[in-house]
Write a protein that holds these residues in place. Sequence first.
Motif, PDB file in Angstrom:
ATOM      1  N   GLY A  29      -3.823  45.661  63.907  1.00  0.00           N
ATOM      2  CA  GLY A  29      -3.897  46.348  62.761  1.00  0.00           C
ATOM      3  C   GLY A  29      -4.568  46.069  61.620  1.00  0.00           C
ATOM      4  O   GLY A  29      -5.532  44.859  61.829  1.00  0.00           O
ATOM      5  N   PRO A  30      -4.965  46.404  60.540  1.00  0.00           N
ATOM      6  CA  PRO A  30      -5.876  46.160  59.497  1.00  0.00           C
ATOM      7  C   PRO A  30      -5.376  44.880  58.990  1.00  0.00           C
ATOM      8  O   PRO A  30      -4.276  44.730  58.616  1.00  0.00           O
ATOM      9  N   GLU A  31      -6.300  43.926  58.474  1.00  0.00           N
ATOM     10  CA  GLU A  31      -5.884  42.707  57.833  1.00  0.00           C
ATOM     11  C   GLU A  31      -5.698  43.021  56.377  1.00  0.00           C
ATOM     12  O   GLU A  31      -6.652  43.597  55.659  1.00  0.00           O
ATOM     13  N   VAL A  32      -4.689  42.647  56.069  1.00  0.00           N
ATOM     14  CA  VAL A  32      -4.362  42.830  54.484  1.00  0.00           C
ATOM     15  C   VAL A  32      -4.386  41.277  53.765  1.00  0.00           C
ATOM     16  O   VAL A  32      -3.352  40.460  54.171  1.00  0.00           O
ATOM     17  N   GLN A  33      -4.991  41.043  52.894  1.00  0.00           N
ATOM     18  CA  GLN A  33      -4.951  39.733  52.168  1.00  0.00           C
ATOM     19  C   GLN A  33      -4.055  39.923  51.177  1.00  0.00           C
ATOM     20  O   GLN A  33      -4.269  40.772  50.057  1.00  0.00           O
ATOM     21  N   PRO A  34      -3.286  39.042  50.825  1.00  0.00           N
ATOM     22  CA  PRO A  34      -2.366  38.950  49.495  1.00  0.00           C
ATOM     23  C   PRO A  34      -3.174  38.806  48.575  1.00  0.00           C
ATOM     24  O   PRO A  34      -4.013  37.977  48.493  1.00  0.00           O
ATOM     25  N   ALA A  36      -5.688  40.499  47.229  1.00  0.00           N
ATOM     26  CA  ALA A  36      -6.862  40.992  47.416  1.00  0.00           C
ATOM     27  C   ALA A  36      -7.223  42.014  46.239  1.00  0.00           C
ATOM     28  O   ALA A  36      -8.311  42.173  45.520  1.00  0.00           O
ATOM     29  N   VAL A  37      -6.102  42.860  45.694  1.00  0.00           N
ATOM     30  CA  VAL A  37      -6.002  43.413  44.395  1.00  0.00           C
ATOM     31  C   VAL A  37      -5.143  42.844  43.486  1.00  0.00           C
ATOM     32  O   VAL A  37      -4.040  42.587  43.767  1.00  0.00           O
TER      33      VAL A  37
END
Length: 169
Positions: A29-34, A36-37
């Motif tokens: 899956g795509p990597e989502v950084q906490p 990031a927004v």
Amino acid sequence: MAAIAAARAIASAPQIAACFPWSIDMYRGPEVQPFAVAPRVTPTDTIPVHGGEAPMSIGEATIKMHNPLEPTPQNLAKGHVQFDTYCAPCHGDNGQGKGPVAHLLMKSPKNLITGASKNLPDGYIYGAIRNGVLTMPSYANEMPIEQRWQAVMYLRSMQAAQKNKLAGK
């Protein structure tokens, strides 16, 4: 007999381990950084619309909070119910700190009728109910705002009745 032999043969045959496609989504899956927004910032001077209250210490409550309810018979009756439900187990029906569970507590509950609380402002008592004080727990989740004020109002009526009784009225 033949069915049992067939079942044993099938059970003992090596099986290929197959994963369901969704069991490896954490790897593919795509990597989502906490953060990031950046999260949205709550506008100043607002409170949540889902029933939350602005944080306030007991000291702030003492100064800022005043009972908005009128001492009607309905409010006093509801306050009596709240007092009997939440306060009387520790403080007793008469508020003098000798409730049915008082002997189980490490520290004796305060006398609300003739103790120091009779001289404290309504906001302090409201804050003590809301936030808890010393060994008393917070009742913020159990009692809505209006019910806390009704309990304060009922306590004040009990204190006034005791004062009148001592004055011989």
